[in-house]
Design an enzyme around this catalytic site. Structure first.
Site, PDB file in Angstrom:
ATOM      1  N   VAL A  51       0.829  -1.192   0.000  1.00  0.00           N
ATOM      2  CA  VAL A  51       0.000   0.000   0.000  1.00  0.00           C
ATOM      3  C   VAL A  51       0.873   1.255   0.000  1.00  0.00           C
ATOM      4  O   VAL A  51       1.624   1.469   0.941  1.00  0.00           O
ATOM      5  CB  VAL A  51      -0.911   0.014   1.242  1.00  0.00           C
ATOM      6  CG1 VAL A  51      -1.782   1.253   1.236  1.00  0.00           C
ATOM      7  CG2 VAL A  51      -1.754  -1.247   1.265  1.00  0.00           C
ATOM      8  N   PRO A  52       0.780   2.036  -1.052  1.00  0.00           N
ATOM      9  CA  PRO A  52       1.593   3.245  -1.168  1.00  0.00           C
ATOM     10  C   PRO A  52       1.082   4.343  -0.260  1.00  0.00           C
ATOM     11  O   PRO A  52       0.538   5.339  -0.727  1.00  0.00           O
ATOM     12  CB  PRO A  52       1.439   3.621  -2.645  1.00  0.00           C
ATOM     13  CG  PRO A  52       0.077   3.117  -3.023  1.00  0.00           C
ATOM     14  CD  PRO A  52      -0.137   1.872  -2.194  1.00  0.00           C
ATOM     15  N   CYS A  53       1.269   4.178   1.016  1.00  0.00           N
ATOM     16  CA  CYS A  53       0.712   5.132   1.969  1.00  0.00           C
ATOM     17  C   CYS A  53       1.335   6.514   1.812  1.00  0.00           C
ATOM     18  O   CYS A  53       0.766   7.496   2.235  1.00  0.00           O
ATOM     19  CB  CYS A  53       0.879   4.622   3.393  1.00  0.00           C
ATOM     20  SG  CYS A  53       2.293   3.591   3.633  1.00  0.00           S
ATOM     21  N   HIS A  54       2.460   6.579   1.183  1.00  0.00           N
ATOM     22  CA  HIS A  54       3.080   7.893   0.987  1.00  0.00           C
ATOM     23  C   HIS A  54       2.307   8.727  -0.028  1.00  0.00           C
ATOM     24  O   HIS A  54       2.513   9.912  -0.145  1.00  0.00           O
ATOM     25  CB  HIS A  54       4.530   7.712   0.549  1.00  0.00           C
ATOM     26  CG  HIS A  54       4.679   6.965  -0.732  1.00  0.00           C
ATOM     27  ND1 HIS A  54       4.764   5.586  -0.779  1.00  0.00           N
ATOM     28  CD2 HIS A  54       4.736   7.397  -2.014  1.00  0.00           C
ATOM     29  CE1 HIS A  54       4.881   5.244  -2.057  1.00  0.00           C
ATOM     30  NE2 HIS A  54       4.866   6.301  -2.828  1.00  0.00           N
TER      31      HIS A  54
END
Length: 103
Positions: A51-54
Site C-alpha cells: 500500500v503506497p501510503c506515501h
DNA sequence: TTCATGACTAATT
DNA sequence: AAATTAGCCATGA
C-alpha cells in the site's frame, strides 16, 4: 470484510504520480465519517510495501507528520520520484495531483 | 477482556 | 468565519 481491507484496495489503485486524501477515500466508500479510520489503516499498515501510503495525504495536501516513513524528506523523495512536486510549504498541489478514481 | 487512543474530516455552535 | 465536538474501527496495555 474489514474496513481496512477496503481502504487498502483503494489506496493500492492510486497510480504513480497521483495522491489521494483520507476523506476522499472514505467518501469513495460512501462513508466520509470514517476518514479517520482510513488514516489509521495506513498507520497500522499491515500491508506495508503493498500500500503506497506515501501517496495518501491529508486534506491540506500535507504529509502525515514526519514520523511515518523515517522523515518527511524520505516521503518527499518518494513523491518527487513519481513526478509530484511540493510547494514551499512542503504541500502537494491537490488541484493537479489529486487522484481521480474515475480515470 | 475492557478502556483509551490514533496518519482525519465534516458538521455544529 | 473560526473553533470545538462528534464519529468511526482496530490495535495496544
Amino acid at each position: 470484510m474489514r474496513f481496512f481491507e477496503r481502504v487498502y484496495e483503494i489506496v493500492k489503485q492510486i497510480p504513480q504520480g497521483k495522491v489521494a486524501t483520507y476523506g476522499q477515500i472514505a467518501r469513495l466508500m460512501g462513508e466520509p465519517r470514517k476518514s479517520k479510520i482510513v488514516g489509521w489503516a495506513l498507520h497500522s499498515n499491515p500491508y506495508k510495501g503493498q500500500v503506497p501510503c506515501h501517496r495518501v495525504v491529508n486534506k491540506a495536501g500535507e504529509l502525515s507528520g514526519g514520523f511515518a516513513f523515517g522523515g518527511k524528506e524520505a516521503q518527499k523523495e518518494l513523491l518527487c520520484d513519481e513526478g509530484i512536486k511540493f510547494d514551499l510549504d512542503e504541500k502537494i498541489d491537490l488541484d493537479i495531483y489529486l487522484w481521480n478514481p474515475n480515470e
